[in-house]
Write a protein that holds these residues in place. Structure first.
Motif, short mmCIF file in Angstrom:
data_model
loop_
_atom_site.label_atom_id
_atom_site.label_comp_id
_atom_site.label_asym_id
_atom_site.label_seq_id
_atom_site.Cartn_x
_atom_site.Cartn_y
_atom_site.Cartn_z
N GLU A 128 0.84 -1.20 0.00
CA GLU A 128 0.00 0.00 0.00
C GLU A 128 0.88 1.25 0.00
O GLU A 128 1.94 1.26 0.61
CB GLU A 128 -0.92 0.02 1.21
CG GLU A 128 -1.92 -1.12 1.26
CD GLU A 128 -2.75 -1.08 2.53
OE1 GLU A 128 -3.97 -1.26 2.43
OE2 GLU A 128 -2.17 -0.88 3.61
N VAL A 129 0.41 2.29 -0.67
CA VAL A 129 1.14 3.55 -0.71
C VAL A 129 0.33 4.62 0.01
O VAL A 129 -0.84 4.84 -0.30
CB VAL A 129 1.42 4.00 -2.16
CG1 VAL A 129 2.10 5.37 -2.17
CG2 VAL A 129 2.30 2.97 -2.88
N GLN A 143 -5.70 6.31 5.31
CA GLN A 143 -5.41 4.91 5.04
C GLN A 143 -6.41 4.40 4.02
O GLN A 143 -7.46 4.99 3.78
CB GLN A 143 -5.49 4.09 6.33
CG GLN A 143 -4.42 4.47 7.34
CD GLN A 143 -4.45 3.61 8.59
OE1 GLN A 143 -5.51 3.11 8.98
NE2 GLN A 143 -3.31 3.43 9.22
N ASN A 144 -6.08 3.27 3.41
CA ASN A 144 -6.91 2.77 2.32
C ASN A 144 -8.29 2.30 2.78
O ASN A 144 -9.20 2.15 1.97
CB ASN A 144 -6.18 1.64 1.59
CG ASN A 144 -4.99 2.15 0.79
OD1 ASN A 144 -4.88 3.34 0.53
ND2 ASN A 144 -4.09 1.26 0.41
N ASP A 145 -8.45 2.04 4.09
CA ASP A 145 -9.77 1.62 4.59
C ASP A 145 -10.66 2.80 4.96
O ASP A 145 -11.75 2.62 5.48
CB ASP A 145 -9.61 0.68 5.78
CG ASP A 145 -8.96 1.37 6.99
OD1 ASP A 145 -8.59 2.55 6.88
OD2 ASP A 145 -8.82 0.70 8.04
N GLY A 146 -10.19 4.02 4.69
CA GLY A 146 -10.97 5.21 4.99
C GLY A 146 -10.60 5.89 6.29
O GLY A 146 -11.06 7.00 6.55
N ARG A 171 8.71 6.13 -1.28
CA ARG A 171 9.77 5.68 -0.36
C ARG A 171 9.35 4.41 0.36
O ARG A 171 8.17 4.22 0.67
CB ARG A 171 10.08 6.76 0.67
CG ARG A 171 10.61 8.07 0.10
CD ARG A 171 10.72 9.12 1.19
NE ARG A 171 11.28 10.36 0.70
CZ ARG A 171 12.58 10.66 0.69
NH1 ARG A 171 13.46 9.80 1.18
NH2 ARG A 171 13.01 11.81 0.23
N VAL A 172 10.32 3.58 0.65
CA VAL A 172 10.13 2.41 1.51
C VAL A 172 10.83 2.71 2.82
O VAL A 172 11.98 3.17 2.83
CB VAL A 172 10.73 1.14 0.87
CG1 VAL A 172 10.60 -0.05 1.82
CG2 VAL A 172 10.04 0.85 -0.46
N PRO A 173 10.16 2.54 3.99
CA PRO A 173 10.80 2.85 5.27
C PRO A 173 12.16 2.17 5.40
O PRO A 173 12.29 0.97 5.20
CB PRO A 173 9.80 2.32 6.30
CG PRO A 173 8.49 2.40 5.60
CD PRO A 173 8.78 2.08 4.16
#
Length: 265
Positions: A30-31, A51-54, A117-119
């Motif tokens: 997820e981005v 977030q993607n779930d709202g 970016r990736v952490p």
């Protein structure tokens, strides 16, 4: 339900122009697009992302008062009798060296704001027990941001008694007068309360709720040093650039009805 309208209505906070946009990819692919705003005048930094779930997360760091606030907006499940949304605020002490200062943040510039970016560092998960509720209308004692930021979480703003007392000890104006702190806090049940996920189907029963917030934090990198001056005119050095890290917190707190914690299964 139109998520953009919900967020626009609930997250309207008057801030300066956003200084930084960070796109971060999770391990699950997820981005998230994080908007980071530095406010030098009140020495604060605000980080926001959907977030993607709202769910919508806002983290405010108040450097002056050395505390941070996480505001969480969760969309309700109307078919289960919930309201359109829930708003919670979680208050914690903050250590200044855990984040880039507001002054340094305001000087960061982006060449490629679309970069994903990736952490680069995983700082693990912290368990946070929140055993007091906070009276938001009088929360300005803790931070002037609280009454505005958490106005829609009047009965769902939480902190730990230990954090509040440690914070109060550091505030000279309190002079050890705990009554000033007790005016804005109320102790919650912590013993013998079942976790919401284990309390069965009774949606009216009290239980201990659990909510995880994962934030992609920013830390400075050291490719070069920039010279500048702070607000007082003192010469200071700023590290140029950032790298990302991930830090999660499991917030545990009391709710009077399981109805307010349906996600904790």
């Amino acid at each position: 339900m139109h998520l953009a309208r919900v967020w626009a209505g609930l997250c309207a906070v008057v801030v300066a122009q956003a200084q930084l946009i960070v796109n971060v990819k999770t391990q699950g692919g997820e981005v998230f697009k994080e908007t980071i705003t530095a406010n030098i005048s009140d020495d604060s930094v605000m980080l926001e992302f959907p977030q993607n779930d709202g769910t919508y997360i806002t983290q405010l760091i108040d450097f002056k008062q050395e505390l941070q606030v996480f505001k969480v907006i969760v969309l309700g499940e109307e078919e289960l009798g919930q309201s359109q949304f829930q708003v919670m605020c979680f208050i914690m002490r903050f250590f200044k060296n855990n984040f880039i200062s507001s002054d340094a943040m305001s000087k960061l510039r982006q060449k490629n704001p679309g970069t994903v970016r990736v952490p680069e560092e995983d700082r693990g998960t912290e368990e946070v027990e929140l055993d007091v509720s906070v009276d938001v209308s009088r929360g300005g004692l803790l931070s002037p941001h609280l009454p505005v930021m958490c106005s829609m979480a009047a009965t769902s703003t939480y902190a730990s008694d230990r954090d509040i007392k440690l914070w109060a000890t550091q505030r000279r104006e309190l002079d050890g007068d705990w009554s000033l702190v007790s005016d804005v806090t109320r102790h919650l049940p912590t013993r013998g309360v079942a976790r919401c996920g284990d309390s069965g189907r009774d949606l009216a029963s009290a239980c201990a709720c659990h909510f995880q917030v994962g934030v992609h934090c920013l830390v400075p990198v050291w490719p070069q040093v920039l010279q500048g001056r702070d607000n007082s005119g003192k010469a200071v050095s700023y590290r140029c650039g950032i790298r990302t890290c991930r830090k999660c917190r499991n917030f545990n707190y009391f709710v009077p009805q399981r109805q307010l914690c349906l996600w904790d299964d």
